[in-house]
Design a protein around this motif. Sequence first.
Motif, mmCIF file in Angstrom:
data_model
loop_
_atom_site.group_PDB
_atom_site.id
_atom_site.type_symbol
_atom_site.label_atom_id
_atom_site.label_comp_id
_atom_site.label_asym_id
_atom_site.label_seq_id
_atom_site.Cartn_x
_atom_site.Cartn_y
_atom_site.Cartn_z
ATOM 1 N N LYS A 115 8.591 3.931 -13.426
ATOM 2 C CA LYS A 115 7.152 4.149 -13.230
ATOM 3 C C LYS A 115 6.862 4.484 -11.772
ATOM 4 C CE LYS A 115 5.000 1.667 -17.052
ATOM 5 N NZ LYS A 115 4.018 0.633 -17.455
ATOM 6 N N TRP A 116 7.533 3.786 -10.877
ATOM 7 C CA TRP A 116 7.372 4.098 -9.452
ATOM 8 C C TRP A 116 7.838 5.523 -9.171
ATOM 9 C CZ3 TRP A 116 11.112 5.557 -5.956
ATOM 10 C CH2 TRP A 116 10.727 5.596 -4.614
ATOM 11 N N LEU A 117 9.019 5.877 -9.667
ATOM 12 C CA LEU A 117 9.587 7.203 -9.429
ATOM 13 C C LEU A 117 8.672 8.302 -9.950
ATOM 14 C CD1 LEU A 117 12.159 8.842 -8.528
ATOM 15 C CD2 LEU A 117 12.901 8.670 -10.908
ATOM 16 N N ASN A 118 8.187 8.133 -11.165
ATOM 17 C CA ASN A 118 7.367 9.172 -11.789
ATOM 18 C C ASN A 118 5.974 9.274 -11.191
ATOM 19 O OD1 ASN A 118 9.438 9.845 -13.599
ATOM 20 N ND2 ASN A 118 8.788 8.297 -15.075
ATOM 21 N N SER A 119 5.550 8.247 -10.462
ATOM 22 C CA SER A 119 4.201 8.255 -9.888
ATOM 23 C C SER A 119 4.162 8.819 -8.472
ATOM 24 C CB SER A 119 3.634 6.826 -9.858
ATOM 25 O OG SER A 119 4.337 6.019 -8.923
ATOM 26 N N ARG A 120 5.340 9.097 -7.873
ATOM 27 C CA ARG A 120 5.372 9.550 -6.481
ATOM 28 C C ARG A 120 5.141 11.054 -6.373
ATOM 29 N NH1 ARG A 120 4.258 5.174 -4.103
ATOM 30 N NH2 ARG A 120 3.573 4.808 -6.232
ATOM 31 N N ASP A 121 4.214 11.446 -5.512
ATOM 32 C CA ASP A 121 4.086 12.862 -5.165
ATOM 33 C C ASP A 121 5.186 13.260 -4.185
ATOM 34 O OD1 ASP A 121 1.807 13.295 -6.734
ATOM 35 O OD2 ASP A 121 0.481 12.553 -5.154
ATOM 36 N N ASP A 122 5.522 12.339 -3.296
ATOM 37 C CA ASP A 122 6.589 12.562 -2.321
ATOM 38 C C ASP A 122 7.485 11.331 -2.299
ATOM 39 O OD1 ASP A 122 5.731 15.158 -1.055
ATOM 40 O OD2 ASP A 122 3.954 13.943 -0.622
ATOM 41 N N LEU A 123 8.770 11.546 -2.467
ATOM 42 C CA LEU A 123 9.713 10.434 -2.438
ATOM 43 C C LEU A 123 10.083 10.091 -0.999
ATOM 44 C CD1 LEU A 123 12.152 11.444 -5.319
ATOM 45 C CD2 LEU A 123 10.355 9.705 -5.384
ATOM 46 N N THR A 134 -3.094 -8.717 15.111
ATOM 47 C CA THR A 134 -3.406 -7.423 14.493
ATOM 48 C C THR A 134 -2.819 -7.302 13.085
ATOM 49 O OG1 THR A 134 -1.446 -6.433 15.538
ATOM 50 C CG2 THR A 134 -3.538 -6.279 16.732
ATOM 51 N N ASP A 135 -2.317 -8.410 12.554
ATOM 52 C CA ASP A 135 -1.687 -8.392 11.232
ATOM 53 C C ASP A 135 -2.718 -8.118 10.139
ATOM 54 O OD1 ASP A 135 0.206 -8.716 9.194
ATOM 55 O OD2 ASP A 135 -0.193 -10.872 9.043
ATOM 56 N N VAL A 136 -2.372 -7.237 9.241
ATOM 57 C CA VAL A 136 -3.235 -6.935 8.098
ATOM 58 C C VAL A 136 -2.376 -6.931 6.840
ATOM 59 C CG1 VAL A 136 -4.873 -5.567 9.437
ATOM 60 C CG2 VAL A 136 -2.898 -4.439 8.389
ATOM 61 N N GLU A 137 -3.010 -7.115 5.707
ATOM 62 C CA GLU A 137 -2.287 -7.031 4.446
ATOM 63 C C GLU A 137 -1.869 -5.586 4.196
ATOM 64 O OE1 GLU A 137 -4.152 -8.766 1.097
ATOM 65 O OE2 GLU A 137 -4.781 -10.579 2.163
ATOM 66 N N VAL A 138 -0.669 -5.421 3.688
ATOM 67 C CA VAL A 138 -0.169 -4.081 3.386
ATOM 68 C C VAL A 138 -0.812 -3.590 2.091
ATOM 69 C CG1 VAL A 138 1.875 -2.694 2.912
ATOM 70 C CG2 VAL A 138 2.010 -4.603 4.527
ATOM 71 N N THR A 139 -1.415 -2.421 2.147
ATOM 72 C CA THR A 139 -2.044 -1.849 0.955
ATOM 73 C C THR A 139 -0.988 -1.138 0.119
ATOM 74 O OG1 THR A 139 -4.127 -1.527 2.153
ATOM 75 C CG2 THR A 139 -3.812 -0.269 0.114
ATOM 76 N N ILE A 140 -0.818 -1.583 -1.107
ATOM 77 C CA ILE A 140 0.178 -0.982 -1.990
ATOM 78 C C ILE A 140 -0.444 -0.728 -3.358
ATOM 79 C CG2 ILE A 140 2.166 -1.997 -0.823
ATOM 80 C CD1 ILE A 140 2.217 -4.190 -2.916
ATOM 81 N N ASP A 141 0.165 0.181 -4.109
ATOM 82 C CA ASP A 141 -0.339 0.454 -5.453
ATOM 83 C C ASP A 141 0.374 -0.441 -6.465
ATOM 84 O OD1 ASP A 141 2.147 1.633 -6.152
ATOM 85 O OD2 ASP A 141 1.474 3.614 -5.511
ATOM 86 N N PRO A 190 6.761 -1.661 1.163
ATOM 87 C CA PRO A 190 7.129 -0.355 1.728
ATOM 88 C C PRO A 190 6.784 -0.235 3.211
ATOM 89 C CG PRO A 190 5.206 -0.168 0.298
ATOM 90 C CD PRO A 190 5.727 -1.546 0.109
ATOM 91 N N PHE A 191 7.493 0.678 3.885
ATOM 92 C CA PHE A 191 7.237 0.910 5.303
ATOM 93 C C PHE A 191 5.993 1.762 5.523
ATOM 94 C CE2 PHE A 191 11.722 -0.256 5.654
ATOM 95 C CZ PHE A 191 11.677 -1.094 6.760
ATOM 96 N N GLY A 192 5.769 2.723 4.652
ATOM 97 C CA GLY A 192 4.645 3.619 4.888
ATOM 98 C C GLY A 192 4.811 4.319 6.226
#
Length: 337
Positions: free
Chosen positions: A281-289, A189-196, A71-73
């Motif tokens: 599962k992704w859709l139902n877990s989002r507070d904001d799409l 400055t590269d870091v791992e992307v934090t995702i659920d 994701p872009f975040g």
Amino acid sequence: MTIGRSRGPAGRGPRSVPKPKRLAHLRIDPRGYPIIAAIGQAPGDIDFGALSESRKLALATFDLCAVCALPFGEELRWQVSFDEATAMAKTLVSNEAPVHEICALYAAQVCPFVSSPYARHGDDVRKGMKRPEITYLTGFRRTARVFGRRSGLQTSESVLHFETTGVEQQLKLSTSTEAIEAYQRALETDVEVTIDDTERELATRLTELTIKDGEDSGSVMAGAAWFAGGAFCPGVGNVQGMRRFTEEPMYTALARQVLLEPGFAKKFEETEDLYTRAALKWLNSRDDLPEILAGWRNTALNRAWHGRPSPGKSSGGTDPKKSKRKLQSAARRKNRR
């Protein structure tokens, strides 16, 4: 943006260029090129020379980078162009899905078309034409629209287009040295992307093979994206590869039910299909799409409620297990399984 195929000498070999941390999960082809999210990749047929419209729909629906499928975040959405007028525009419309900055800079190192000044176009319209020498990278704040319309190169075909807006950063790469230096700065400055877990599952399903089904995982993921709201993308029905969903009414019927009945969307998570389960599962877990998906769904929701005699009446509902069986039957009729 495609990696691994062009006409003309390549730039730096992929094995000599350190990969960003966020590309670690991508499969590698025998030459060392990472198999990026946007290209067709049926088992035994990795097509580095073509973008997959099915995959682009999944990327747009879940707001994912076209290279790494993460994701872009809050990161900018970068587009590559080769003429100054396009690069300087406040809004850019492209048939390529946007990418992270470091993913774009990595491609500028290993993609022969981007990294080599001798590269030639390979499509039927521009075959043999040399690309401009300067590469422009533009970072946009938003993806404002995604829609299907006829391609500028193949006017008989419709493809998905991405409109990005809100320019915040620009890079002009005139030489290979400038490209290398820009990439080195990004790596520092590269870091791992934090995702659920739900985001990780989407990336896994989109980038791994589907040996059991014998088809591109992107095509299967497009069906899951259809249920989540991709069905409501403007012009999607005319886009290459989407006929399978428009010809079988069950796909859009289920997408409407997921939209209108949150309880059904939750029950649909129980499906045995790994791709649909990941999407729901992704859709139902989002507070904001993501903005694009939220816009598609809101437009469809407004139209649906406007056409109903009473917003309080139920459509009667559909048993998710029965719906799944109907989908499987339809798939067998189309020789997909």
